[in-house]
Design a protein around this motif. Sequence first.
Motif, mmCIF file in Angstrom:
data_model
loop_
_atom_site.group_PDB
_atom_site.id
_atom_site.type_symbol
_atom_site.label_atom_id
_atom_site.label_comp_id
_atom_site.label_asym_id
_atom_site.label_seq_id
_atom_site.Cartn_x
_atom_site.Cartn_y
_atom_site.Cartn_z
ATOM 1 N N GLY A 129 5.473 9.584 0.407
ATOM 2 C CA GLY A 129 4.306 9.065 1.119
ATOM 3 C C GLY A 129 4.735 7.976 2.063
ATOM 4 N N ASP A 161 0.851 -1.198 0.000
ATOM 5 C CA ASP A 161 0.000 0.000 0.000
ATOM 6 C C ASP A 161 0.876 1.233 0.000
ATOM 7 N N SER A 167 4.106 3.824 3.426
ATOM 8 C CA SER A 167 3.536 2.510 3.197
ATOM 9 C C SER A 167 3.545 1.831 4.550
ATOM 10 N N GLY A 185 -2.864 12.280 -0.817
ATOM 11 C CA GLY A 185 -4.001 11.674 -0.135
ATOM 12 C C GLY A 185 -4.518 10.438 -0.855
ATOM 13 N N GLN A 186 -4.125 10.314 -2.095
ATOM 14 C CA GLN A 186 -4.599 9.173 -2.875
ATOM 15 C C GLN A 186 -3.869 7.891 -2.470
ATOM 16 N N ARG A 187 -4.581 6.752 -2.552
ATOM 17 C CA ARG A 187 -3.953 5.475 -2.223
ATOM 18 C C ARG A 187 -3.580 4.769 -3.502
ATOM 19 N N GLU A 195 1.597 11.581 0.214
ATOM 20 C CA GLU A 195 1.482 12.768 1.062
ATOM 21 C C GLU A 195 1.871 14.040 0.324
ATOM 22 N N GLU A 207 0.337 5.507 0.500
ATOM 23 C CA GLU A 207 -0.516 6.691 0.588
ATOM 24 C C GLU A 207 0.335 7.920 0.300
#
Lengths: 304, 356
Positions: free
Chosen positions: B300, B283, B302, B323-325, B287, B285
Amino acid sequence: MVERSPILNLISQLLLFLGLLSALLPFAIIAIAASHDLRTVNEVPMPLTPGPYFWDNIVEAWNRADLGPKIVNSIVFAAGVALGKVFIAALTAFSIVYFRYWGKMVVFWAIFITLMLPLEVRIVPTYAVAANVLSPYQALLDISGITWLVRQATGIEIALKWGLLNSYTGLILPLIATATGTFLYRQFFLTLPDELTEAARMDGAGAIRFFFDVLLPLSRTNMAALGTIMFVWAWNQYLWPLLVTTDAAHGTAVTQLKELIPQTNGTPDWHIAMAGTLIVMLPPLVVVIFMQRWFVRGLVAAEK
Amino acid sequence: MAEVAIRGVHKSYNKVPTVHGVDLSIADGEFVVLLGPSGCGKSTLLRMIAGLEEITAGEIAIDGTVVNALEPRERGCAMVFQNYALYPHMTVAENIGYALKVAGTRKPERRARVAAVAQSLGIAELLDRKPGTLSGGQRQRVAIGRAMIREPKVFLFDEPLSNLDAKLRAQMRIEIRRLHQRLGVTSVFVTHDQVEAMTLADRLVVLNHGRIEQIGTPTEVYRRPASRFVAGFIGAPAMNFLTGTLAADGRIAIGSGAGTPVTIGVRPDEIQLLDAPLKGTLDFEIELVEELGTGQVFYGRSGEMEMTVMRNGGGEAALPRSGQRLFLKIPMTCVHLFEVESGRRIDLPPSRLAAE
């Protein structure tokens, strides 16, 4: 903190003007007194308008005090002291800043302490040394008993003697050491980047080469400032020339002024004394005006 | 021209060691860059070659002669300083010609050689100016000219470009490289700028805390960093480091698991960014997004780990926002493995890695 308002400007201008006035007033009185004859100058109160005898008084003072040769003496003396100080101080500071050697801090503090020992404090020993430069060595020989030994062995009395009294050397040499000048140079040398020294080393310049090719040219403004200050300082010296020059031929202009001051029961010819003072004041004034441009730059900031 | 041999060189300041035993031999005509963070001893090393610093232990030989006890001028090195160190009271011509003047070269010859050097650096029209009136780039050229005129055996550069603006720096970099190709003089260049180091060097020496971390060509150092320090220091944005394990059969796993704990390094541009999860993806995300023009850098996390991912190209429409994953795929053929304690590189045969 730069505040600008018309009233404040006016007040500060006024204050500056008052300061200027109080600084110039004594000079004005000297100049006015030098322009009157004997009778007018002794009136009470003295008139505050110039009289017609200025040039006559100047000529009279010049002749009576024999100022021609005295001013030449003074110029040689003051210039010698100024140049000597400029050079010796540069060399001393060079040693303190650029070399690492045993006892460096001792040397540094020894120089620093001389700031607390002006000429007036050490006048007697300085005079003794000037009278016989070799007297400290003589004293060493006497104390250690070598003099006695030599006398016993050979019958020869060791008496070292090298007098400097009544000579330009005697006037100049004891005065050319200067702690102030050394510190002025020291501070300047410390502001120079180390890379400059290193670049010179890479270029193959040795210490002396670096001193003459890089340091001295860079400290031109410092030298001008120091030289000017020290010229005026030396010109104004009274005690030392008075002691060292017992022979009138080596007297300086400042000590010679004494000749113009009226004796207790003599004629009160203050107009001549004032005229003489004006003449003696002139050369340092010329030097300051001439050197002013350099002088200020040397004191304010290092040239980049 | 000469080779430089540095053998077991140590340097201490007031008993505090700063350079701990450096061994390095530089071939004739080679351009070597010393790279490292500030305080790593790279400048000290250069200054020891120049003769501006004493060598505490070990020896340095230039052209087969041990120079430990020689004065800088006897070593045949010329140096270009970071702040140029031009003599402010001399004209450009006098600055360039000063070494010759000290050496006692006659004036006509001196003038001819200064003119030739100035010509080759494109500063012939500046010869009568004082350094104070020159721009940074011009001053740097004069400084290089001053070094060139001595026809040294070794050129030493002490971060010469760090006072220039970015554009001029790139330009001077190319000029220095060209100069080296033309003159073929052995050169040692100190910098903390990895781009400068990568582009200039025949061989790169990465230093850290007074020790050599790695010596190699720029490609070698980038492709096969010898330690975690080198891996993190070279490359922008910096390499990602993840904790992981290395199993006995060569299988690498991110996170905790069976096997030896290792540090896994992976460059941001080698991570693939995916919209949908696959087997083995992480994952991610976002930032922060940095737009570089030629691509984007995404900062970001993980899970617990901070990650940086770089993507080349990419149209505006598809630009992921903060903000997107998203999902990351780390190709195991691209990772670098380092020992956790020492930070040394663990080399595995590619075949075993590919088995994953």
